[in-house]
Design a protein around this motif. Structure first.
Motif, mmCIF file in Angstrom:
data_model
loop_
_atom_site.group_PDB
_atom_site.id
_atom_site.type_symbol
_atom_site.label_atom_id
_atom_site.label_comp_id
_atom_site.label_asym_id
_atom_site.label_seq_id
_atom_site.Cartn_x
_atom_site.Cartn_y
_atom_site.Cartn_z
ATOM 1 N N ARG A 1 0.826 -1.208 0.000
ATOM 2 C CA ARG A 1 0.000 0.000 0.000
ATOM 3 C C ARG A 1 0.865 1.265 0.000
ATOM 4 O O ARG A 1 2.011 1.268 0.431
ATOM 5 C CB ARG A 1 -0.896 0.040 1.242
ATOM 6 C CG ARG A 1 -1.607 -1.241 1.574
ATOM 7 C CD ARG A 1 -2.566 -1.066 2.743
ATOM 8 N NE ARG A 1 -2.854 -2.341 3.373
ATOM 9 C CZ ARG A 1 -3.642 -3.267 2.859
ATOM 10 N NH1 ARG A 1 -4.228 -3.068 1.715
ATOM 11 N NH2 ARG A 1 -3.854 -4.403 3.497
ATOM 12 N N ASN A 2 0.242 2.336 -0.466
ATOM 13 C CA ASN A 2 0.798 3.679 -0.308
ATOM 14 C C ASN A 2 -0.205 4.511 0.463
ATOM 15 O O ASN A 2 -1.409 4.241 0.413
ATOM 16 C CB ASN A 2 1.063 4.339 -1.662
ATOM 17 C CG ASN A 2 2.076 3.583 -2.483
ATOM 18 O OD1 ASN A 2 1.744 2.600 -3.137
ATOM 19 N ND2 ASN A 2 3.331 4.018 -2.459
ATOM 20 N N CYS A 3 0.251 5.494 1.180
ATOM 21 C CA CYS A 3 -0.681 6.320 1.946
ATOM 22 C C CYS A 3 -0.381 7.799 1.797
ATOM 23 O O CYS A 3 0.759 8.218 1.560
ATOM 24 C CB CYS A 3 -0.681 5.942 3.428
ATOM 25 S SG CYS A 3 0.637 6.680 4.405
ATOM 26 N N LEU B 1 -0.226 8.789 -7.754
ATOM 27 C CA LEU B 1 0.068 7.430 -7.307
ATOM 28 C C LEU B 1 -0.778 6.405 -8.062
ATOM 29 O O LEU B 1 -0.289 5.325 -8.420
ATOM 30 C CB LEU B 1 -0.185 7.308 -5.799
ATOM 31 C CG LEU B 1 0.845 8.001 -4.899
ATOM 32 C CD1 LEU B 1 0.339 8.057 -3.456
ATOM 33 C CD2 LEU B 1 2.190 7.289 -4.971
ATOM 34 N N VAL B 2 -2.044 6.725 -8.319
ATOM 35 C CA VAL B 2 -2.902 5.824 -9.096
ATOM 36 C C VAL B 2 -2.326 5.638 -10.493
ATOM 37 O O VAL B 2 -2.228 4.505 -11.002
ATOM 38 C CB VAL B 2 -4.349 6.357 -9.161
ATOM 39 C CG1 VAL B 2 -5.158 5.595 -10.211
ATOM 40 C CG2 VAL B 2 -5.021 6.233 -7.808
ATOM 41 N N ARG C 1 -0.893 2.110 -12.064
ATOM 42 C CA ARG C 1 -1.418 1.533 -13.303
ATOM 43 C C ARG C 1 -0.294 1.277 -14.313
ATOM 44 O O ARG C 1 -0.325 0.302 -15.062
ATOM 45 C CB ARG C 1 -2.492 2.441 -13.892
ATOM 46 C CG ARG C 1 -3.756 2.497 -13.050
ATOM 47 C CD ARG C 1 -4.686 3.612 -13.513
ATOM 48 N NE ARG C 1 -5.250 3.341 -14.824
ATOM 49 C CZ ARG C 1 -6.366 2.643 -15.036
ATOM 50 N NH1 ARG C 1 -7.040 2.121 -14.016
ATOM 51 N NH2 ARG C 1 -6.820 2.460 -16.275
ATOM 52 N N THR C 2 0.700 2.159 -14.324
ATOM 53 C CA THR C 2 1.838 1.974 -15.218
ATOM 54 C C THR C 2 2.756 0.855 -14.733
ATOM 55 O O THR C 2 3.190 -0.010 -15.509
ATOM 56 C CB THR C 2 2.644 3.282 -15.333
ATOM 57 O OG1 THR C 2 1.802 4.306 -15.861
ATOM 58 C CG2 THR C 2 3.862 3.110 -16.219
ATOM 59 N N LEU C 3 3.028 0.854 -13.426
ATOM 60 C CA LEU C 3 3.930 -0.125 -12.824
ATOM 61 C C LEU C 3 3.279 -1.491 -12.670
ATOM 62 O O LEU C 3 3.946 -2.529 -12.693
ATOM 63 C CB LEU C 3 4.401 0.399 -11.465
ATOM 64 C CG LEU C 3 5.400 -0.435 -10.670
ATOM 65 C CD1 LEU C 3 6.737 -0.519 -11.410
ATOM 66 C CD2 LEU C 3 5.603 0.163 -9.278
ATOM 67 N N GLY C 4 1.958 -1.479 -12.481
ATOM 68 C CA GLY C 4 1.247 -2.725 -12.211
ATOM 69 C C GLY C 4 1.312 -3.142 -10.764
ATOM 70 O O GLY C 4 1.040 -4.303 -10.425
ATOM 71 N N LEU D 1 6.379 1.645 -5.542
ATOM 72 C CA LEU D 1 5.754 2.810 -6.157
ATOM 73 C C LEU D 1 6.162 4.074 -5.413
ATOM 74 O O LEU D 1 5.979 4.180 -4.199
ATOM 75 C CB LEU D 1 4.232 2.654 -6.129
ATOM 76 C CG LEU D 1 3.406 3.831 -6.663
ATOM 77 C CD1 LEU D 1 3.701 4.073 -8.138
ATOM 78 C CD2 LEU D 1 1.922 3.569 -6.437
ATOM 79 N N LYS D 2 6.692 5.035 -6.134
ATOM 80 C CA LYS D 2 7.127 6.298 -5.537
ATOM 81 C C LYS D 2 6.236 7.430 -6.023
ATOM 82 O O LYS D 2 5.751 7.426 -7.151
ATOM 83 C CB LYS D 2 8.587 6.598 -5.894
ATOM 84 C CG LYS D 2 9.550 5.476 -5.525
ATOM 85 C CD LYS D 2 9.486 5.129 -4.039
ATOM 86 C CE LYS D 2 10.438 3.980 -3.718
ATOM 87 N NZ LYS D 2 10.311 3.539 -2.306
ATOM 88 N N ASP D 3 6.016 8.407 -5.155
ATOM 89 C CA ASP D 3 5.210 9.573 -5.485
ATOM 90 C C ASP D 3 6.015 10.525 -6.358
ATOM 91 O O ASP D 3 7.045 11.034 -5.939
ATOM 92 C CB ASP D 3 4.744 10.248 -4.198
ATOM 93 C CG ASP D 3 4.075 11.588 -4.461
ATOM 94 O OD1 ASP D 3 3.501 11.757 -5.563
ATOM 95 O OD2 ASP D 3 4.126 12.455 -3.571
#
Length: 241
Positions: free
Chosen positions: A194-196, A218-219, A223-226, A232-234
């Motif tokens: 998760r990311n917050c 982030l969304v 979607r790009t990273l899967g 996942l980085k902001d």
């Protein structure tokens, strides 16, 4: 201005409290007790799901309904975090919506935060996605922890679920909202998936639009990273954690 005055001007923390003799001044004691009472209320007061649903509906956003976690009451919710992570049932909410985004509003540890900030936060999310991504009907979850969004998001059939949750109250802030993002939600997801974006409580905390912009970035990244979580980085200019 004294050193303590300068420090108090830049933080809501209780530093350098003025004293009378050997004790803290009575007005500061009363403020502390009021803050403590507000924090307890934030945790224990029940969520008014009907009013929240009306507020969300007024934004033009459909509400799927209310889901209960597996706990029997608020006291058990505090004792058994594990039961708050699972819905009792999801049969009454739509399945396989095919939407891009699912939104779950969970009371968490501050119903005060959800009552104050959930609806305007959803309004900001609708604005930032602006029809670009389809949002499923919102689900309200009572006595719920963050991970309840995994089963709900899986049932809704969404690509990404956002869980709006009341954060643990403190003696400075009792109405802070957090939003947790999980890509491809399903039961068994870990916190590292998760990311917050946290500390949402204007005017003292993060503003709704700034939070929404971070979440949108982030969304898009998920979607790009899967994937979401530690990989996942902001890439936006707003703060997230």
């Amino acid at each position: 201005m004294s050193t303590w005055d300068r420090m108090r001007a830049v933080t809501p923390s209780r530093v350098g409290q003025p004293r009378v003799g050997e004790t803290v001044r009575i007005d500061e004691v009363l403020r502390f007790r009021a803050a403590h009472a507000a924090a307890r209320d934030a945790i224990h007061l029940p969520l008014d799901a009907d009013t929240l649903a009306e507020q969300i509906g007024a934004l033009g956003q459909d509400v799927a309904g209310v889901v209960e976690s597996r706990v029997t009451d608020r006291a058990e919710f505090l004792r058994r975090p594990d039961l708050g992570r699972e819905p009792r049932t999801v049969v009454d909410i739509p399945a396989d919506t095919g939407a891009d985004i699912g939104i779950v509003v969970a009371d968490g540890l501050s119903t005060t935060a959800v009552a104050a900030h959930a609806a305007p936060m959803i309004g900001a999310l609708k604005e930032v996605f602006d029809g670009r991504l389809v949002i499923a009907p919102v689900v309200i979850a009572r006595n719920a922890r963050i991970a309840i969004g995994d089963a709900i998001g899986d049932h809704l059939g969404v690509t990404t679920v956002l869980v709006l949750v009341g954060e643990r109250p403190g003696l400075s802030v009792d109405d802070s909202l957090g939003v947790y993002l999980t890509h491809r939600p399903r039961p068994g997801r870990r916190d590292s998936d998760r990311n917050c974006v946290s500390n949402i409580h204007p005017p003292g905390g993060l503003e709704y639009r700034a939070a929404a912009r971070t979440l949108a970035a982030l969304v898009d990244g998920a979607r790009t990273l899967g994937a979401s979580g530690v990989r996942l980085k902001d890439g936006s200019t707003s703060l997230s954690c």
